[in-house]
Scaffold this motif. Sequence first.
Motif, PDB file in Angstrom:
ATOM      1  N   ILE A   4      -5.014  -9.722   3.302  1.00 22.65           N
ATOM      2  CA  ILE A   4      -4.265  -9.106   4.409  1.00 22.65           C
ATOM      3  C   ILE A   4      -3.711  -7.749   3.977  1.00 22.65           C
ATOM      4  O   ILE A   4      -3.783  -6.771   4.712  1.00 22.65           O
ATOM      5  CB  ILE A   4      -3.131 -10.046   4.890  1.00 22.65           C
ATOM      6  CG1 ILE A   4      -3.720 -11.317   5.469  1.00 22.65           C
ATOM      7  CG2 ILE A   4      -2.243  -9.348   5.907  1.00 22.65           C
ATOM      8  CD1 ILE A   4      -2.704 -12.382   5.785  1.00 22.65           C
ATOM      9  N   PHE A   5      -3.165  -7.697   2.761  1.00 21.17           N
ATOM     10  CA  PHE A   5      -2.606  -6.448   2.240  1.00 21.17           C
ATOM     11  C   PHE A   5      -3.686  -5.379   2.121  1.00 21.17           C
ATOM     12  O   PHE A   5      -3.470  -4.222   2.475  1.00 21.17           O
ATOM     13  CB  PHE A   5      -1.935  -6.720   0.896  1.00 21.17           C
ATOM     14  CG  PHE A   5      -1.070  -5.609   0.408  1.00 21.17           C
ATOM     15  CD1 PHE A   5       0.064  -5.244   1.109  1.00 21.17           C
ATOM     16  CD2 PHE A   5      -1.396  -4.915  -0.742  1.00 21.17           C
ATOM     17  CE1 PHE A   5       0.868  -4.210   0.664  1.00 21.17           C
ATOM     18  CE2 PHE A   5      -0.608  -3.873  -1.193  1.00 21.17           C
ATOM     19  CZ  PHE A   5       0.531  -3.520  -0.481  1.00 21.17           C
ATOM     20  N   LYS A   6      -4.867  -5.746   1.625  1.00 20.77           N
ATOM     21  CA  LYS A   6      -5.977  -4.802   1.527  1.00 20.77           C
ATOM     22  C   LYS A   6      -6.428  -4.330   2.900  1.00 20.77           C
ATOM     23  O   LYS A   6      -6.785  -3.166   3.076  1.00 20.77           O
ATOM     24  CB  LYS A   6      -7.151  -5.447   0.785  1.00 20.77           C
ATOM     25  CG  LYS A   6      -6.940  -5.572  -0.695  1.00 20.77           C
ATOM     26  CD  LYS A   6      -8.163  -6.151  -1.359  1.00 20.77           C
ATOM     27  CE  LYS A   6      -7.949  -6.302  -2.850  1.00 20.77           C
ATOM     28  NZ  LYS A   6      -9.120  -6.857  -3.526  1.00 20.77           N
ATOM     29  N   THR A   7      -6.411  -5.212   3.867  1.00 22.94           N
ATOM     30  CA  THR A   7      -6.816  -4.856   5.229  1.00 22.94           C
ATOM     31  C   THR A   7      -5.845  -3.849   5.838  1.00 22.94           C
ATOM     32  O   THR A   7      -6.258  -2.920   6.536  1.00 22.94           O
ATOM     33  CB  THR A   7      -6.881  -6.120   6.111  1.00 22.94           C
ATOM     34  OG1 THR A   7      -7.740  -7.071   5.498  1.00 22.94           O
ATOM     35  CG2 THR A   7      -7.387  -5.789   7.495  1.00 22.94           C
ATOM     36  N   ILE A   8      -4.567  -3.998   5.549  1.00 25.00           N
ATOM     37  CA  ILE A   8      -3.560  -3.074   6.063  1.00 25.00           C
ATOM     38  C   ILE A   8      -3.682  -1.710   5.392  1.00 25.00           C
ATOM     39  O   ILE A   8      -3.570  -0.667   6.037  1.00 25.00           O
ATOM     40  CB  ILE A   8      -2.137  -3.652   5.867  1.00 25.00           C
ATOM     41  CG1 ILE A   8      -1.957  -4.884   6.742  1.00 25.00           C
ATOM     42  CG2 ILE A   8      -1.065  -2.608   6.176  1.00 25.00           C
ATOM     43  CD1 ILE A   8      -0.694  -5.656   6.461  1.00 25.00           C
ATOM     44  N   LEU A   9      -3.936  -1.702   4.100  1.00 25.61           N
ATOM     45  CA  LEU A   9      -3.995  -0.448   3.353  1.00 25.61           C
ATOM     46  C   LEU A   9      -5.292   0.332   3.538  1.00 25.61           C
ATOM     47  O   LEU A   9      -5.327   1.533   3.293  1.00 25.61           O
ATOM     48  CB  LEU A   9      -3.786  -0.707   1.863  1.00 25.61           C
ATOM     49  CG  LEU A   9      -2.362  -1.038   1.436  1.00 25.61           C
ATOM     50  CD1 LEU A   9      -2.297  -1.246  -0.066  1.00 25.61           C
ATOM     51  CD2 LEU A   9      -1.415   0.049   1.852  1.00 25.61           C
ATOM     52  N   LYS A  10      -6.346  -0.313   3.987  1.00 26.54           N
ATOM     53  CA  LYS A  10      -7.642   0.355   4.097  1.00 26.54           C
ATOM     54  C   LYS A  10      -7.600   1.584   5.008  1.00 26.54           C
ATOM     55  O   LYS A  10      -8.060   2.656   4.605  1.00 26.54           O
ATOM     56  CB  LYS A  10      -8.704  -0.636   4.560  1.00 26.54           C
ATOM     57  CG  LYS A  10     -10.095  -0.079   4.466  1.00 26.54           C
ATOM     58  CD  LYS A  10     -11.118  -1.141   4.741  1.00 26.54           C
ATOM     59  CE  LYS A  10     -12.506  -0.541   4.536  1.00 26.54           C
ATOM     60  NZ  LYS A  10     -13.552  -1.526   4.692  1.00 26.54           N
ATOM     61  N   PRO A  11      -7.030   1.513   6.230  1.00 28.71           N
ATOM     62  CA  PRO A  11      -6.989   2.732   7.057  1.00 28.71           C
ATOM     63  C   PRO A  11      -6.078   3.816   6.475  1.00 28.71           C
ATOM     64  O   PRO A  11      -6.362   5.013   6.600  1.00 28.71           O
ATOM     65  CB  PRO A  11      -6.465   2.261   8.411  1.00 28.71           C
ATOM     66  CG  PRO A  11      -6.251   0.810   8.323  1.00 28.71           C
ATOM     67  CD  PRO A  11      -6.573   0.359   6.949  1.00 28.71           C
ATOM     68  N   ILE A  12      -5.013   3.407   5.818  1.00 30.52           N
ATOM     69  CA  ILE A  12      -4.104   4.374   5.202  1.00 30.52           C
ATOM     70  C   ILE A  12      -4.824   5.087   4.061  1.00 30.52           C
ATOM     71  O   ILE A  12      -4.762   6.321   3.935  1.00 30.52           O
ATOM     72  CB  ILE A  12      -2.811   3.691   4.715  1.00 30.52           C
ATOM     73  CG1 ILE A  12      -2.042   3.130   5.911  1.00 30.52           C
ATOM     74  CG2 ILE A  12      -1.948   4.652   3.914  1.00 30.52           C
ATOM     75  CD1 ILE A  12      -0.880   2.240   5.531  1.00 30.52           C
ATOM     76  N   ASP A  13      -5.527   4.352   3.232  1.00 36.42           N
ATOM     77  CA  ASP A  13      -6.292   4.945   2.139  1.00 36.42           C
ATOM     78  C   ASP A  13      -7.377   5.878   2.673  1.00 36.42           C
ATOM     79  O   ASP A  13      -7.602   6.956   2.127  1.00 36.42           O
ATOM     80  CB  ASP A  13      -6.938   3.865   1.271  1.00 36.42           C
ATOM     81  CG  ASP A  13      -5.964   3.214   0.314  1.00 36.42           C
ATOM     82  OD1 ASP A  13      -4.904   3.822   0.068  1.00 36.42           O
ATOM     83  OD2 ASP A  13      -6.275   2.125  -0.185  1.00 36.42           O
ATOM     84  N   ILE A  19      -7.658  13.883   3.290  1.00 34.48           N
ATOM     85  CA  ILE A  19      -6.786  15.037   3.507  1.00 34.48           C
ATOM     86  C   ILE A  19      -6.378  15.631   2.159  1.00 34.48           C
ATOM     87  O   ILE A  19      -6.081  14.894   1.215  1.00 34.48           O
ATOM     88  CB  ILE A  19      -5.551  14.622   4.342  1.00 34.48           C
ATOM     89  CG1 ILE A  19      -4.779  15.823   4.829  1.00 34.48           C
ATOM     90  CG2 ILE A  19      -4.655  13.688   3.593  1.00 34.48           C
ATOM     91  CD1 ILE A  19      -3.781  15.491   5.903  1.00 34.48           C
ATOM     92  N   THR A  20      -6.376  16.965   2.087  1.00 34.70           N
ATOM     93  CA  THR A  20      -5.964  17.616   0.842  1.00 34.70           C
ATOM     94  C   THR A  20      -4.440  17.661   0.761  1.00 34.70           C
ATOM     95  O   THR A  20      -3.746  17.524   1.768  1.00 34.70           O
ATOM     96  CB  THR A  20      -6.511  19.049   0.764  1.00 34.70           C
ATOM     97  OG1 THR A  20      -5.905  19.823   1.809  1.00 34.70           O
ATOM     98  CG2 THR A  20      -8.028  19.080   0.896  1.00 34.70           C
ATOM     99  N   MET A  21      -3.958  17.878  -0.437  1.00 31.76           N
ATOM    100  CA  MET A  21      -2.510  17.952  -0.628  1.00 31.76           C
ATOM    101  C   MET A  21      -1.930  19.160   0.103  1.00 31.76           C
ATOM    102  O   MET A  21      -0.858  19.086   0.688  1.00 31.76           O
ATOM    103  CB  MET A  21      -2.178  18.008  -2.116  1.00 31.76           C
ATOM    104  CG  MET A  21      -0.704  17.805  -2.403  1.00 31.76           C
ATOM    105  SD  MET A  21      -0.013  16.254  -1.754  1.00 31.76           S
ATOM    106  CE  MET A  21      -0.895  15.052  -2.686  1.00 31.76           C
TER     107      MET A  21
END
Length: 140
Positions: A4-13, A19-21
């Motif tokens: 579940i945690f990986k599924t939540i973080l996937k779109p954020i990652d 995006i560049t800094m």
Amino acid sequence: MSKIFKTILKPIDYFLNRITMYRLVLYYLIALLVVAGAFGFFGLLKIQPMALLFSTVFILVICWAVNKFFSYMFDAPTNVESVYIRSLILALIISPIQGLGDTTFFALAVWASVWAIASKFIFAISKKHLFNPVAFGVVV
């Protein structure tokens, strides 16, 4: 990590990896300016949104012109985002214009913009800044 945690973080990652800094900092500074303008509109800050907008555009134009001049003089490639970042930082730390007769704003904005951009070309060794260009511009 749980599935579940990986599924939540996937779109954020996915978003952060694309995006560049520089772009992220630019978006953040734009958001800060929008919030400052909104706070000024609602009376939470003692600034006028139109004064903030004028000041930002004025500083942006000065920084862009100075950057074009120095990049031509030094025959150096430039990163447009860095000019925008420096100009937006200056717009956030210099008090907005108080009126068309506000010579203090014009003098500070012009000289801080010129020195902030010039210092990245003049005070650099092996393409590394000796000083923070914006801080140098405001101090000078």
